[in-house]
Design a protein around this motif. Structure first.
Motif, PDB file in Angstrom:
ATOM      1  N   ASN A  30     -27.258  34.421 -10.657  1.00 11.62           N
ATOM      2  CA  ASN A  30     -27.780  33.504  -9.643  1.00 11.62           C
ATOM      3  C   ASN A  30     -26.998  33.552  -8.338  1.00 11.62           C
ATOM      4  N   LEU A  31     -25.670  33.542  -8.421  1.00  9.92           N
ATOM      5  CA  LEU A  31     -24.856  33.571  -7.211  1.00  9.92           C
ATOM      6  C   LEU A  31     -25.017  34.897  -6.483  1.00  9.92           C
ATOM      7  N   GLN A  32     -25.081  35.983  -7.230  1.00  4.57           N
ATOM      8  CA  GLN A  32     -25.274  37.295  -6.612  1.00  4.57           C
ATOM      9  C   GLN A  32     -26.597  37.353  -5.845  1.00  4.57           C
ATOM     10  N   LYS A  33     -27.663  36.838  -6.454  1.00  5.21           N
ATOM     11  CA  LYS A  33     -28.970  36.848  -5.796  1.00  5.21           C
ATOM     12  C   LYS A  33     -28.986  35.930  -4.582  1.00  5.21           C
ATOM     13  N   ALA A  34     -28.346  34.767  -4.702  1.00  6.93           N
ATOM     14  CA  ALA A  34     -28.273  33.845  -3.567  1.00  6.93           C
ATOM     15  C   ALA A  34     -27.484  34.472  -2.425  1.00  6.93           C
ATOM     16  N   ALA A  35     -26.406  35.180  -2.763  1.00  5.01           N
ATOM     17  CA  ALA A  35     -25.589  35.838  -1.741  1.00  5.01           C
ATOM     18  C   ALA A  35     -26.380  36.904  -1.006  1.00  5.01           C
ATOM     19  N   GLU A  36     -27.148  37.686  -1.756  1.00  9.22           N
ATOM     20  CA  GLU A  36     -27.967  38.730  -1.122  1.00  9.22           C
ATOM     21  C   GLU A  36     -29.015  38.129  -0.191  1.00  9.22           C
ATOM     22  N   GLU A  37     -29.644  37.039  -0.641  1.00 10.78           N
ATOM     23  CA  GLU A  37     -30.655  36.390   0.191  1.00 10.78           C
ATOM     24  C   GLU A  37     -30.031  35.775   1.438  1.00 10.78           C
ATOM     25  N   LEU A  38     -28.877  35.153   1.272  1.00 10.28           N
ATOM     26  CA  LEU A  38     -28.223  34.512   2.413  1.00 10.28           C
ATOM     27  C   LEU A  38     -27.704  35.546   3.409  1.00 10.28           C
ATOM     28  N   LYS A  39     -27.272  36.687   2.907  1.00  8.58           N
ATOM     29  CA  LYS A  39     -26.868  37.770   3.817  1.00  8.58           C
ATOM     30  C   LYS A  39     -28.055  38.231   4.663  1.00  8.58           C
ATOM     31  N   ALA A  40     -29.205  38.391   4.038  1.00 10.90           N
ATOM     32  CA  ALA A  40     -30.402  38.844   4.756  1.00 10.90           C
ATOM     33  C   ALA A  40     -30.831  37.801   5.786  1.00 10.90           C
ATOM     34  N   ILE A  41     -30.788  36.533   5.414  1.00 15.33           N
ATOM     35  CA  ILE A  41     -31.155  35.454   6.341  1.00 15.33           C
ATOM     36  C   ILE A  41     -30.181  35.417   7.516  1.00 15.33           C
ATOM     37  N   SER A  42     -28.896  35.547   7.218  1.00 14.14           N
ATOM     38  CA  SER A  42     -27.881  35.513   8.278  1.00 14.14           C
ATOM     39  C   SER A  42     -28.046  36.677   9.246  1.00 14.14           C
ATOM     40  N   LYS A  43     -28.388  37.843   8.717  1.00 15.66           N
ATOM     41  CA  LYS A  43     -28.600  39.005   9.586  1.00 15.66           C
ATOM     42  C   LYS A  43     -29.784  38.784  10.523  1.00 15.66           C
ATOM     43  N   LYS A  44     -30.850  38.182   9.974  1.00 14.07           N
ATOM     44  CA  LYS A  44     -32.022  37.907  10.803  1.00 14.07           C
ATOM     45  C   LYS A  44     -31.690  36.880  11.887  1.00 14.07           C
ATOM     46  N   LEU A  45     -30.939  35.845  11.523  1.00 11.82           N
ATOM     47  CA  LEU A  45     -30.536  34.835  12.509  1.00 11.82           C
ATOM     48  C   LEU A  45     -29.634  35.448  13.573  1.00 11.82           C
TER      49      LEU A  45
END
Length: 352
Positions: free
Chosen positions: A94-109
């Motif tokens: 779960n943490l790994q998947k959340a980290a990957e999603e948050l990295k992608a969101i942060s890159k877009k922002l």
């Protein structure tokens, strides 16, 4: 009112120290990612959903209280801190998947025309939203699981067996496998919930038993070694467990002792259910042998509350998890999308 393992108040993160339960309730102020890593690694917070939430919220706290020169520094910090958090406990996905999603969101922002302050605000808001999302997900799991079990039982009230802790203390609230039991209890259909002690860390005896008593559910604690005898002499309608990682073919990693429960349930023709949010499902791995299994310190087996109980000099093997093959998950995998056969998971999630 359910127990609250994670509190977010005025941009501050507090985690209930589960090493002290059931004798003492004390919250730890998690001030940054280093603190988040520590409470996860030391198992002061545990449960796959809760680990992901606390990890991300510890990042949010640090970002809110740090000054950044520019968005480059901010993005670099987010990526490095998330990579560090994932190392705290490797088995739960779960943490790994959340980290990957948050990295992608942060890159877009980062690529949008936003200020550093706005970027911090949006990233931290995403982390905070995980709390409400998890509770809503758990309630859906509870409803779907209860529907499946009660349908099989006809008009009878049911007796259920669960392992480890999968309730409010392992999530943002309500719970996964224990959430199903909670849902059945709310409908007045729970005759008895049995929980294992869950050696060596005793999450069942310390935490699940604590939740069951707190919620005034009819419940009984058994030793791990009593499960076969229980299924042999009493009518158990289902075994319910959580999951730290479910992979593409349905093989499931969960707390050590889950595999032997599944084998025993199959022998006694008791339906065996895995209850987990889709964030616990990892379609990147194909077989159970590919799941990394965390090994914990020997002292967790040899000592209780700092007191040695095992013979000095004995060596120990202390895997925190085992893998249950998909064919033993006879009741199904309960998610917020419904109850599915292990073989259906890949197709269902690909369609989402």
């Amino acid at each position: 009112m359910t127990l609250q393992a994670i509190k977010w108040q005025d941009n501050q993160l507090y985690v209930l120290d589960q090493l002290l339960l059931p004798l003492e309730s004390q919250y730890i102020n998690v001030r940054d990612v280093k603190d988040g890593w520590q409470v996860i690694s030391k198992m002061q917070v545990r449960g796959a959903p809760a680990i992901a939430i606390v990890g991300c919220l510890s990042l949010a706290v640090e970002l809110i209280n740090t000054s950044f020169e520019d968005k480059d520094e901010l993005l670099d910090t987010i990526n490095k801190k998330l990579d560090y958090l994932v190392t705290a406990r490797p088995t739960a996905v779960n943490l790994q998947k959340a980290a990957e999603e948050l990295k992608a969101i942060s890159k877009k922002l980062y690529e949008d025309n936003l200020s550093v302050e706005d970027m911090v605000k949006l990233v931290s808001s995403w982390c905070q939203k995980m709390l409400d999302d998890d509770i809503n997900t758990n309630k859906k799991i509870g409803w779907f699981g209860a529907e499946s079990i009660l349908k099989s039982a006809g008009g009878r009230n049911v007796q259920l067996l669960t392992h480890c802790n999968t309730g409010s203390l392992a999530t943002a609230g309500y719970g996964t496998a224990l959430g199903v039991i909670r849902s059945i209890h709310e409908q007045g259909r729970l005759a008895q919930a049995y929980c294992t002690e869950t050696r060596p860390y005793n999450q069942g005896a310390r935490l699940t038993a604590y939740e069951l008593v707190f919620e005034k559910m009819p419940a009984t604690l058994i030793c791990d070694s009593m499960a076969a005898a229980l299924m042999n002499c009493r009518k158990i309608d289902a075994v319910l467990v959580g999951a730290d990682r479910v992979i593409r073919n349905g093989d499931t990693a969960n707390k050590i002792g889950t595999y032997q429960l599944a084998v025993t349930a199959k022998c006694h023709k008791v339906p065996f259910y895995v209850c987990a949010p889709t964030t616990s499902i990892d379609l990147n791995l194909g077989e159970g042998k590919d799941i990394p299994i965390e090994e914990r310190p020997c002292e967790e087996m040899t000592d209780i509350a700092g007191i040695r109980i095992a013979s000095p000099g004995i060596s120990c093997w202390n895997p925190a998890f085992d893998v249950t093959p998909a064919e033993l998950i006879t009741g199904g995998i309960v998610t917020e999308l419904g109850v599915f056969k292990p073989s259906e998971l890949h197709t269902i999630l690909q369609a989402q």
